[in-house]
Design a protein around this motif. Structure first.
Motif, PDB file in Angstrom:
ATOM      1  N   HIS A  90       0.839  -1.205   0.000  1.00 12.90           N
ATOM      2  CA  HIS A  90       0.000   0.000   0.000  1.00 12.90           C
ATOM      3  C   HIS A  90       0.874   1.255   0.000  1.00 12.90           C
ATOM      4  O   HIS A  90       0.576   2.224  -0.708  1.00 12.90           O
ATOM      5  CB  HIS A  90      -0.908  -0.007   1.228  1.00 12.90           C
ATOM      6  CG  HIS A  90      -1.814   1.173   1.315  1.00 12.90           C
ATOM      7  ND1 HIS A  90      -2.943   1.307   0.542  1.00 12.90           N
ATOM      8  CD2 HIS A  90      -1.752   2.305   2.073  1.00 12.90           C
ATOM      9  CE1 HIS A  90      -3.547   2.458   0.822  1.00 12.90           C
ATOM     10  NE2 HIS A  90      -2.831   3.077   1.749  1.00 12.90           N
ATOM     11  N   ARG A  93       2.588   1.803  -3.503  1.00 15.45           N
ATOM     12  CA  ARG A  93       1.614   2.270  -4.484  1.00 15.45           C
ATOM     13  C   ARG A  93       1.228   3.729  -4.226  1.00 15.45           C
ATOM     14  O   ARG A  93       1.084   4.523  -5.171  1.00 15.45           O
ATOM     15  CB  ARG A  93       0.362   1.384  -4.441  1.00 15.45           C
ATOM     16  CG  ARG A  93       0.596  -0.035  -4.936  1.00 15.45           C
ATOM     17  CD  ARG A  93      -0.643  -0.894  -4.847  1.00 15.45           C
ATOM     18  NE  ARG A  93      -0.352  -2.272  -5.181  1.00 15.45           N
ATOM     19  CZ  ARG A  93      -0.265  -2.743  -6.430  1.00 15.45           C
ATOM     20  NH1 ARG A  93      -0.471  -1.920  -7.453  1.00 15.45           N
ATOM     21  NH2 ARG A  93       0.016  -4.016  -6.657  1.00 15.45           N
ATOM     22  N   LYS A  94       1.071   4.091  -2.959  1.00 12.97           N
ATOM     23  CA  LYS A  94       0.704   5.465  -2.623  1.00 12.97           C
ATOM     24  C   LYS A  94       1.812   6.441  -3.000  1.00 12.97           C
ATOM     25  O   LYS A  94       1.545   7.518  -3.557  1.00 12.97           O
ATOM     26  CB  LYS A  94       0.403   5.559  -1.120  1.00 12.97           C
ATOM     27  CG  LYS A  94       0.034   6.966  -0.652  1.00 12.97           C
ATOM     28  CD  LYS A  94      -0.414   6.977   0.801  1.00 12.97           C
ATOM     29  CE  LYS A  94       0.693   6.593   1.742  1.00 12.97           C
ATOM     30  NZ  LYS A  94       0.281   6.684   3.164  1.00 12.97           N
ATOM     31  N   ARG A  97       1.999   6.939  -6.724  1.00  8.58           N
ATOM     32  CA  ARG A  97       0.884   7.789  -7.162  1.00  8.58           C
ATOM     33  C   ARG A  97       1.142   9.261  -6.832  1.00  8.58           C
ATOM     34  O   ARG A  97       0.801  10.141  -7.620  1.00  8.58           O
ATOM     35  CB  ARG A  97      -0.402   7.315  -6.479  1.00  8.58           C
ATOM     36  CG  ARG A  97      -1.652   8.080  -6.909  1.00  8.58           C
ATOM     37  CD  ARG A  97      -2.896   7.475  -6.293  1.00  8.58           C
ATOM     38  NE  ARG A  97      -2.935   7.584  -4.839  1.00  8.58           N
ATOM     39  CZ  ARG A  97      -2.794   6.557  -4.005  1.00  8.58           C
ATOM     40  NH1 ARG A  97      -2.609   5.337  -4.469  1.00  8.58           N
ATOM     41  NH2 ARG A  97      -2.846   6.738  -2.687  1.00  8.58           N
ATOM     42  N   ARG A  98       1.752   9.520  -5.677  1.00  7.33           N
ATOM     43  CA  ARG A  98       1.971  10.900  -5.254  1.00  7.33           C
ATOM     44  C   ARG A  98       3.206  11.546  -5.891  1.00  7.33           C
ATOM     45  O   ARG A  98       3.436  12.735  -5.731  1.00  7.33           O
ATOM     46  CB  ARG A  98       2.123  10.955  -3.734  1.00  7.33           C
ATOM     47  CG  ARG A  98       0.837  10.668  -2.984  1.00  7.33           C
ATOM     48  CD  ARG A  98       1.060  10.771  -1.483  1.00  7.33           C
ATOM     49  NE  ARG A  98      -0.177  10.532  -0.737  1.00  7.33           N
ATOM     50  CZ  ARG A  98      -0.258  10.541   0.591  1.00  7.33           C
ATOM     51  NH1 ARG A  98       0.837  10.769   1.306  1.00  7.33           N
ATOM     52  NH2 ARG A  98      -1.403  10.322   1.195  1.00  7.33           N
ATOM     53  N   LYS A 131      -3.327  14.703  -3.036  1.00 10.88           N
ATOM     54  CA  LYS A 131      -3.770  14.497  -1.652  1.00 10.88           C
ATOM     55  C   LYS A 131      -5.268  14.815  -1.518  1.00 10.88           C
ATOM     56  O   LYS A 131      -6.002  14.113  -0.812  1.00 10.88           O
ATOM     57  CB  LYS A 131      -2.962  15.403  -0.698  1.00 10.88           C
ATOM     58  CG  LYS A 131      -1.502  15.034  -0.545  1.00 10.88           C
ATOM     59  CD  LYS A 131      -1.321  13.783   0.290  1.00 10.88           C
ATOM     60  CE  LYS A 131      -1.685  14.000   1.744  1.00 10.88           C
ATOM     61  NZ  LYS A 131      -0.762  14.890   2.454  1.00 10.88           N
ATOM     62  N   GLU A 134      -7.271  11.996  -2.913  1.00 14.72           N
ATOM     63  CA  GLU A 134      -7.266  10.859  -1.994  1.00 14.72           C
ATOM     64  C   GLU A 134      -8.263  11.071  -0.860  1.00 14.72           C
ATOM     65  O   GLU A 134      -8.991  10.142  -0.483  1.00 14.72           O
ATOM     66  CB  GLU A 134      -5.858  10.657  -1.426  1.00 14.72           C
ATOM     67  CG  GLU A 134      -4.850  10.160  -2.436  1.00 14.72           C
ATOM     68  CD  GLU A 134      -3.447  10.080  -1.871  1.00 14.72           C
ATOM     69  OE1 GLU A 134      -2.553   9.551  -2.567  1.00 14.72           O
ATOM     70  OE2 GLU A 134      -3.229  10.540  -0.728  1.00 14.72           O
TER      71      GLU A 134
END
Length: 285
Positions: A90, A93-94, A97-98, A131, A134
């Protein structure tokens, strides 16, 4: 030569510690809530080692902090919530993405063209947009939503104050420059003095005193934000400075055969000023 242990060995060790039949009784008794205080303590000890530039000790403290994450992973696996590998997956992947400015195709293998790197302003804007996306994608809480959602109420007060201010500022709720913040600081000092005068007349009523002191501290955090100084780090630095000077007073008195508690405030302050003078001379040299 003994082998080098890796993360899989640490996960195995954690599972052994939690074995209900042959594990460690203390570790077996723990749950998510009970180890939170230990996690916070280990995080502070990491920060302390860094501030003291004690890097050999930092390795030990980072290991203790990592163990906390491993512990949570084991607890999550036992309750069928998640395991350590799911936490890592997790997280990776985060972060991919960021960071589209590092992983443009959204994969760990993709690379950005050095000739087309975005500016710092574009990177910051992209970070805030991602952010916000999300936060919007998270299930809505029962209560009404706010632009301040997601800032944990359990954070240390000073850290949370800074995060609240930064979030509000990102939506345009902020002072135009630093001068009004200085003005607000003086205003809050005056209001604190008024609250203190009230409390002296009514000792049983301390609510206003606490309220005004909180306002003053909040403005100090705001001031730190405008000065681009981390308020927690600044206070920790002052704490270290106070600790060192106080100990210097103790050493000086001990060298003279004088008892600390027998000295007047004026005598103690004279040594304090002397210690500050020595510090200043050392810094100027």
């Amino acid at each position: 030569m003994s082998r080098t242990y890796d993360i899989d060995d640490l996960k195995t060790l954690m599972a052994r510690l939690r074995d209900p039949e042959i594990g460690c009784p203390w570790d077996c008794k723990q749950d998510f809530r009970s180890i939170v205080p230990h996690t916070l303590e280990e995080a502070h000890e990491v920060a302390d080692a860094i501030e003291r530039e004690d890097y050999p000790h930092l390795k030990d403290e980072l290991g203790d902090l990592l163990f906390q994450v491993i512990f949570y992973g084991q607890l999550g696996a036992e309750a069928d919530h998640f395991d350590f590998d799911a936490v890592v997956d997790h997280l990776v992947r985060k972060l991919i993405r960021r960071h589209p400015h590092v992983f443009p195709e959204g994969t760990l293998e993709s690379r950005v063209d050095p000739a087309n790197r975005p500016t710092d302003e574009q990177i910051k804007a992209s970070w805030e947009r991602i952010k916000a996306e999300e936060r919007a994608a998270k299930p809505e809480p029962v209560s009404e939503t706010s632009r301040l959602d997601g800032i944990a109420g359990s954070l240390p007060a000073m850290v949370r104050a800074e995060k609240l201010q930064r979030r509000a500022a990102s939506h345009g709720f902020d002072w135009p420059d630093i001068e009004p913040v200085f003005d607000k600081l003086h205003e809050e000092i005056d209001e604190l003095k008024e609250a203190w005068a009230h409390t002296r007349q009514h000792p049983e009523d301390r609510d206003a005193l606490e309220d005004e002191l909180g306002d003053l501290l909040f403005v100090c955090v705001n001031l730190a934000r405008f000065l681009k100084v981390n308020p927690e780090q600044a206070l920790r630095r002052t704490n270290r400075k106070f600790d060192a000077r106080f100990r210097a007073i103790e050493r000086e008195l001990a060298s003279q055969g004088r008892e600390f508690d027998d000295q007047t405030l004026e005598q103690l302050d004279a040594i304090w000023q002397s210690v500050k003078g020595v510090e200043k001379a050392a810094n100027d040299s």
